[in-house]
Design an enzyme around this catalytic site. Structure first.
Site, PDB file in Angstrom:
ATOM      1  CG  ASN A  11      -1.694   1.206   1.463  1.00  0.00           C
ATOM      2  OD1 ASN A  11      -1.759   2.070   0.590  1.00  0.00           O
ATOM      3  ND2 ASN A  11      -2.319   1.325   2.634  1.00  0.00           N
ATOM      4  CD1 TRP A  12       3.728   1.077  -2.462  1.00  0.00           C
ATOM      5  CD2 TRP A  12       3.766   1.939  -4.540  1.00  0.00           C
ATOM      6  NE1 TRP A  12       4.535   0.272  -3.240  1.00  0.00           N
ATOM      7  CE2 TRP A  12       4.573   0.780  -4.517  1.00  0.00           C
ATOM      8  CE3 TRP A  12       3.635   2.640  -5.733  1.00  0.00           C
ATOM      9  CZ2 TRP A  12       5.247   0.318  -5.652  1.00  0.00           C
ATOM     10  CZ3 TRP A  12       4.305   2.189  -6.870  1.00  0.00           C
ATOM     11  CH2 TRP A  12       5.111   1.037  -6.822  1.00  0.00           C
ATOM     12  CE  LYS A  13      -0.082   3.114   4.762  1.00  0.00           C
ATOM     13  NZ  LYS A  13      -0.008   3.182   6.216  1.00  0.00           N
ATOM     14  CG  HIS A  97      -5.788   1.744   5.255  1.00  0.00           C
ATOM     15  ND1 HIS A  97      -5.348   2.692   6.149  1.00  0.00           N
ATOM     16  CD2 HIS A  97      -4.789   0.840   5.120  1.00  0.00           C
ATOM     17  CE1 HIS A  97      -4.105   2.375   6.522  1.00  0.00           C
ATOM     18  NE2 HIS A  97      -3.752   1.263   5.915  1.00  0.00           N
ATOM     19  CD  GLU A  99      -2.813   5.285   6.941  1.00  0.00           C
ATOM     20  OE1 GLU A  99      -2.796   5.360   5.702  1.00  0.00           O
ATOM     21  OE2 GLU A  99      -1.883   4.772   7.605  1.00  0.00           O
ATOM     22  CD  GLU A 171      -3.503  -2.748   7.253  1.00  0.00           C
ATOM     23  OE1 GLU A 171      -2.374  -2.945   6.797  1.00  0.00           O
ATOM     24  OE2 GLU A 171      -4.174  -1.745   7.008  1.00  0.00           O
ATOM     25  N   GLY A 177       2.553   1.818  10.925  1.00  0.00           N
ATOM     26  CA  GLY A 177       3.548   2.887  10.824  1.00  0.00           C
ATOM     27  C   GLY A 177       4.236   3.215  12.138  1.00  0.00           C
ATOM     28  CB  SER A 217       5.286  -2.274  11.973  1.00  0.00           C
ATOM     29  OG  SER A 217       4.857  -0.969  12.300  1.00  0.00           O
ATOM     30  N   GLY A 238       2.837  -1.271   4.295  1.00  0.00           N
ATOM     31  CA  GLY A 238       2.864   0.148   3.967  1.00  0.00           C
ATOM     32  C   GLY A 238       4.291   0.613   3.724  1.00  0.00           C
ATOM     33  N   GLY A 239       4.898   1.191   4.756  1.00  0.00           N
ATOM     34  CA  GLY A 239       6.221   1.796   4.630  1.00  0.00           C
ATOM     35  C   GLY A 239       7.250   0.925   3.915  1.00  0.00           C
TER      36      GLY A 239
HETATM   37  P1  PGA Z   1       2.867   0.015   7.694  1.00  0.00           P
HETATM   38  O1  PGA Z   1       1.411   0.256   7.082  1.00  0.00           O
HETATM   39  O2  PGA Z   1       3.406  -1.247   7.061  1.00  0.00           O
HETATM   40  O3  PGA Z   1       3.664   1.236   7.296  1.00  0.00           O
HETATM   41  O4  PGA Z   1       2.721  -0.128   9.161  1.00  0.00           O
HETATM   42  C1  PGA Z   1       0.515  -0.793   6.865  1.00  0.00           C
HETATM   43  C2  PGA Z   1      -0.753  -0.268   6.242  1.00  0.00           C
HETATM   44  O5  PGA Z   1      -1.191   0.819   6.627  1.00  0.00           O
HETATM   45  O6  PGA Z   1      -1.361  -0.920   5.373  1.00  0.00           O
END
Ligand code: PGA
Length: 253
Positions: A11-13, A97, A99, A171, A177, A217, A238-239
């Site tokens: 997920n490149w956000k 998600h 967020e 998640e 993150g 993470s 994500g990251g």
């Molecule tokens: P993260 O994000 O790997 O940076 O913790 C995961 C996500 O939000 O899908």
């Protein structure tokens, strides 16, 4: 019973311009061309979907979007429909998600409508669920997940979810993150719970075939122990998905 194929999704956000996304995608397909047993998906920002689709189209990397709007079309300034995502080359769409829930008012009701829209266009929904730190501390994790799954999937038939290739991503919000990963036993406990909930609501065929991903993470150094858990079928990253080399290491767990 057929074994579930692992899925590692990035997920490149809100990161990467078109050219940055194209460069990362081009590196990733080179680094992962040997991967045959694991499905790989990347979800760039809307603006980069089409150029990245052109890059990954002959590869084993699939494209996903990070969100959609549930109406078919209309005067909804700034929104993107499921058929637009399909036409841009998407096979998957991330829905709900944390967020989106936290910053953009996403609710279980909108999540439900979005999944409906995705199914109509044969996009595989990746339904994201997870508890906050306070909810875990107050021992409400299972209550929260129960509600998110039941309401998110309300009024669907098992057959339509089966043919949609539904994916669920667990998640925990406190692990996204933050560098705090849930322990493998915490993750397995929750995944087993989600699978048994799916079985109760929709029957064993759906429960057995639905891939349940862990997200929060995930890094090259913790993916293996997570993937060793019997009910962990992959990861939503994500990251650590932003860098092709690092993401490839996760894919090659
Ligand atoms: P993260 O994000 O790997 O940076 O913790 C995961 C996500 O939000 O899908």
């Amino acid at each position: 019973m057929e074994k579930r194929r692992p899925l590692i999704a990035g997920n490149w956000k809100m990161f990467k311009t078109c050219s940055e996304a194209m460069d990362t995608a081009a590196s990733l397909i080179k680094l992962t061309k040997d991967v045959a047993e694991t499905d790989i998906m990347i979800a760039p920002a809307f603006t980069a979907l089409w150029p990245v689709a052109e890059i990954v189209k002959e590869s084993n990397v699939s494209l996903g979007a990070q969100n959609l709007f549930y109406e078919k079309e209309g005067a909804y300034t700034g929104e993107i429909s499921s058929s637009m995502l399909v036409s841009a080359g998407c096979r998957y769409v991330i829905i709900g998600h944390s967020e989106r829930r936290q910053f953009f008012g996403e609710t279980d009701e909108t999540v439900n409508k979005k999944i409906k829209a995705a199914l109509k266009d044969n996009l595989a929904p990746v339904l994201c669920i997870g508890e906050t730190e306070e909810e875990r501390k107050s021992k409400n994790t299972f209550i929260v997940l129960d509600k998110q799954v039941k309401k998110g999937l309300e009024s669907f038939f098992s057959d339509e979810l089966l043919s949609s290739c539904l994916v669920v991503a667990y998640e925990p919000v406190w692990a996204i993150g933050t560098g705090k990963t849930a322990t493998k036993n915490q993750v397995q406990e929750v995944h087993l719970y989600i699978r048994s909930m799916l079985e109760k609501e929709f029957g064993s065929a759906l429960a057995e075939s639905t891939r349940i991903l862990y997200g929060g993470s995930v890094k090259p150094n913790n993916i293996l122990e997570l993937m060793e858990m019997p009910d962990v079928d992959g990861a939503l990253v994500g990251g650590a998905s932003l860098d092709a080399e690092t993401f490839s290491q996760i894919v090659h767990y």
